[in-house]
Design a protein around this motif. Structure first.
Motif, PDB file in Angstrom:
ATOM      1  N   ARG A 144       5.705  -0.214  -0.261  1.00 33.96           N
ATOM      2  CA  ARG A 144       4.410   0.479  -0.230  1.00 33.96           C
ATOM      3  C   ARG A 144       3.915   0.760  -1.652  1.00 33.96           C
ATOM      4  NH1 ARG A 144       3.008   2.646   4.913  1.00 33.96           N
ATOM      5  NH2 ARG A 144       1.803   4.331   3.971  1.00 33.96           N
ATOM      6  N   ILE A 147       2.681  -2.539  -3.112  1.00 34.34           N
ATOM      7  CA  ILE A 147       1.439  -3.030  -2.508  1.00 34.34           C
ATOM      8  C   ILE A 147       0.245  -2.170  -2.921  1.00 34.34           C
ATOM      9  CG2 ILE A 147       1.355  -1.800  -0.278  1.00 34.34           C
ATOM     10  CD1 ILE A 147       1.122  -5.548  -0.438  1.00 34.34           C
ATOM     11  N   GLU A 148       0.574  -0.864  -3.086  1.00 36.20           N
ATOM     12  CA  GLU A 148      -0.499   0.048  -3.516  1.00 36.20           C
ATOM     13  C   GLU A 148      -0.847  -0.190  -4.991  1.00 36.20           C
ATOM     14  OE1 GLU A 148       0.996   3.856  -2.350  1.00 36.20           O
ATOM     15  OE2 GLU A 148       0.674   3.439  -0.215  1.00 36.20           O
ATOM     16  N   GLN A 150      -0.595  -3.046  -6.450  1.00 33.00           N
ATOM     17  CA  GLN A 150      -1.314  -4.317  -6.528  1.00 33.00           C
ATOM     18  C   GLN A 150      -2.749  -4.192  -5.991  1.00 33.00           C
ATOM     19  OE1 GLN A 150      -0.244  -7.269  -7.879  1.00 33.00           O
ATOM     20  NE2 GLN A 150       1.536  -6.103  -8.578  1.00 33.00           N
TER      21      GLN A 150
END
Lengths: 151, 561
Positions: A144, A147-148, A150
């Motif tokens: 998480r 992904i956050e 990115q």
């Protein structure tokens, strides 16, 4: 040539009890790599493939993985989402109609290299553990965060 | 015989036929009176009637000579026996017998007694030391026993408390472990659930799903895959006319063929459509997030439960307690073994069972030692008493000898004086003085005396003896005038009744002259005249009482018996 395990994967995941399915190891690595949208070195993966097709457990998410591969490659190759021809060309470079994996040699190779990136990140970020539950909790947080980051 | 309390008649029976002689004694008494067989005078009287005593008052002429004979001890013996000074010496013999009896009880002589006493005292001192040491040992053992038994009790209580604590701990542990198992099951189940969900990329994060949906949307926008497939253009390039009706030259056909390569084949379009469809259908849900959250909770609970278990273990110090209990168990076993040994020692030390003593030495048992001491004390006491008795007897003997000597000296002195007085009254024509009585009567400045003087001195001496005697005994004399001159006879006859309170005189008819005249004058109230004779041809003797018969007996020839 199909799925190859990153070099450190066996050493790392081998300690985790109740996580003996090899494609799970590969999946955790490749998903982090795709999240980072960064491929690793070819030398950092095992020379021999461990599986030549998606196992049945993962067959349902095969297309999602391929889609994430296309998405990552678009960004890595700086293909504009509006560039219809480049996108189609990219797709044509990765997909093999006749492969069970639906990926051609290049697509598999890229996926394996994303797995290398993911493994390196796991190795650096998630403490080694024998407990699957702890690994999963850590992994989820790490994923998480990446992904956050990115976006 | 008359004593102060009783009159006795003693009969001596002489049975010539059977050759036997026996006494009979008769006395008057309400109880036990009458005639009885035997010489049954009271012991007090019987003891006086010894041969040595009797011959002093049953007088014969020879005795008179002995009184003055230097080689004789008659005078002194007469005093000794008449005043029973010999009884004093006999007391010494009695004391000897008492000592001998005591020594026989000890089976020891005096010398042995002293040696034995020294040995027994030494032995007793040794056993007293042993007894003290044994009592000290007993106290030490009792103290040790008390300490060890106290420690065993402590250990038992500690073990009991530890077991109680352990039981409590175990109860808590069971609860905690139950909780751990439940948590672990939850973790396992939740892990499995998370693992299944995490295998879905679109559930990992909304942004991941967005990436997928964005890609699919973009493909929609870009109309990918293109609806015209590669196969359409390949087939068109092989036609002479386009679908619009215009003719296709080879140049145009080649171009169409080249362009066809940029189009997907029909199968590729199908795959791409399938991918697009799958991605488009990927909708994010927080299912994984919730499961992760629950897994996190379950995992923390599991971890906490394990920590709780650790905390309980630490709180109860279970391992140490177990170790300490094991140590205490070992200590208790060791102590109980030692207690057993101490009790054995104490039993040996204090048993009163004499059968068990047979296997022991007095130096090993207090009561055996005490018994030995008692035994020694009894022996020592007995020996001490014997020794004391011997010493006392020696003193007693010396006192007896001194008493006898002193008594004899005093008696001699008194008797000499009284005899001297009497002699003066009897013998008037010559001064006769007694110098001393040393066995015999020793006359002063005279080596001997005439027969008459001798008899006069003897009678005076005996008279003096009887005057002071404790018992009034009859003086019996045979032929008192025997060979005396007539003048001396008269003097003797005058003095004899004065010398003795009761006088029995035996004379023959020839001795009456100048001797009996005085007795006739005393009358028959004072003097009993008995004439004893046996007529010729008669078997029985006769006794005639009266002065007439006495004075005339054998005066004429026909009276001669």
């Amino acid at each position: 040539m199909t799925f190859k395990m990153p070099n450190n994967a066996r050493d790392y995941f081998g300690n985790i009890k109740d996580l003996k399915f090899l494609f799970d190891w590969y999946y955790f690595c490749v998903m982090l790599g795709l999240a980072k949208k960064k491929i690793g070195n070819e030398e950092e993966m095992e020379k021999e493939y461990f599986m030549d097709s998606f196992p049945s457990v993962y067959l349902g998410v095969r297309d999602q993985i391929i889609a994430l591969l296309i998405d990552a490659e678009m960004e890595r190759r700086a293909i504009e989402p509006n560039d219809r021809d480049s996108v189609q060309k990219l797709i044509l470079q990765l997909i093999d109609t006749f492969s069970q994996t639906r990926l051609n040699k290049q697509g598999i190779e890229l996926l394996n290299r994303y797995a290398v990136t993911g493994m390196n990140y796991i190795n650096d970020s998630i403490p080694r553990t024998t407990s699957l539950d702890l690994f999963l909790l850590h992994y989820y947080k790490v994923y998480r965060r990446i992904i956050e980051e990115q976006g | 015989m008359t004593t102060t309390e009783q009159t006795y008649y003693v009969v001596l029976n002489l049975d010539y036929k059977k050759g036997k002689a026996y006494y009979q004694t008769s006395k008057v008494s309400v109880v036990h009176g009458g005639m009885e067989e035997g010489f049954l005078l009271p012991s007090e009287v019987r003891s006086m009637l010894s041969k040595e005593f009797v011959k002093r008052f049953i007088f014969d002429g020879e005795l008179a000579n002995k009184i003055l004979t230097s080689s004789s001890k008659e005078a002194e013996e007469a005093i000794t026996y008449l005043y029973q000074l010999n009884k004093i010496s006999e007391l010494d013999l009695v004391a000897d017998r008492i000592v001998e009896s005591a020594q026989q009880g000890q089976k020891a002589t005096s010398a042995k007694t002293e040696n034995s006493l020294r040995r027994f005292v030494s032995e007793r001192n040794s056993y007293l030391g042993v007894k003290t040491a044994l009592q000290k040992k007993e106290q030490t053992l009792k103290n040790m026993l008390k300490d060890k038994e106290g420690r065993v009790q402590e250990i038992k209580e500690t073990i009991s408390a530890t077991i109680r604590e352990n039981n409590h701990f175990k109860e808590e542990l069971v609860v905690i472990e139950g909780n751990i198992i439940q948590c672990e099951r939850k973790v396992v189940a939740q892990t499995s659930s998370v693992l299944n969900l995490i295998r879905n990329p679109h559930l990992l994060h909304p942004l991941t799903t967005k990436r997928l949906t964005d890609l699919a949307s973009q493909m929609q926008i870009l109309k990918l895959p293109k609806t015209m497939s590669k196969q359409f253009f390949v087939e068109l390039s092989e036609q002479d006319f386009c679908i619009c009706g215009r003719p296709l030259s080879p140049k145009e056909q080649n171009h169409i063929r080249e362009v066809s390569e940029t189009y997907l084949a029909e199968d590729q379009i199908g795959i791409l459509n399938a991918i697009k469809a799958t991605v488009l259908s990927s909708v994010y849900s927080d299912e994984l997030e919730k499961e992760i959250s629950e897994l996190d909770t379950a995992s923390q609970n599991f971890s906490n439960a394990k920590k709780d278990k650790d905390r309980i273990k630490v709180r109860y110090n279970a391992d140490e307690s177990n170790n300490s209990t094991i140590n205490l168990d070992n200590e208790q076993i060791r102590l109980e073994k030692e207690i057993g040994e101490i009790k054995k020692h104490l039993h040996v030390l204090t048993t009163k069972n004499r059968t068990e003593w047979n296997r022991l030495d007095p130096s090993e048992n207090i009561f055996f030692c005490e018994d030995k001491l008692n035994d020694l004390n009894i022996k020592i006491a007995a020996l001490s008493n014997t020794l004391s008795l011997i010493e006392q007897k020696k003193i007693f003997s010396s006192y007896l000898k001194r008493i006898e000597k002193e008594a004899l000296l005093l008696l001699k002195s008194r008797i000499i004086q009284e005899t001297q007085d009497k002699i003066k009254r009897i013998i008037k024509n010559e001064e006769i003085q007694i110098e001393s009585i040393d066995g015999h009567i020793k006359l002063k400045d005279k080596s001997g005396a005439s027969e008459g003087q001798t008899l006069a001195i003897a009678y005076s001496f005996l008279g003096s003896l009887f005057e002071g005697a404790a018992h009034k005994l009859p003086f019996v004399v045979d032929s008192p005038a025997g060979s005396l001159d007539l003048s001396v006879r008269r003097e003797v006859s005058l003095i004899l009744p004065c010398l003795f309170s009761q006088l029995i005189i035996f004379i023959t008819s020839g001795e009456r002259k100048a001797f009996t005249d005085y007795f006739y004058t005393l009358g028959e109230n004072e003097v009993k005249f008995l004439t004893v004779y046996r007529s010729p041809g008669s078997k029985r003797a006769q006794c005639i009482e009266g002065v007439e018969m006495f004075s005339r007996f054998q005066e004429s020839e026909e009276d001669i018996v």
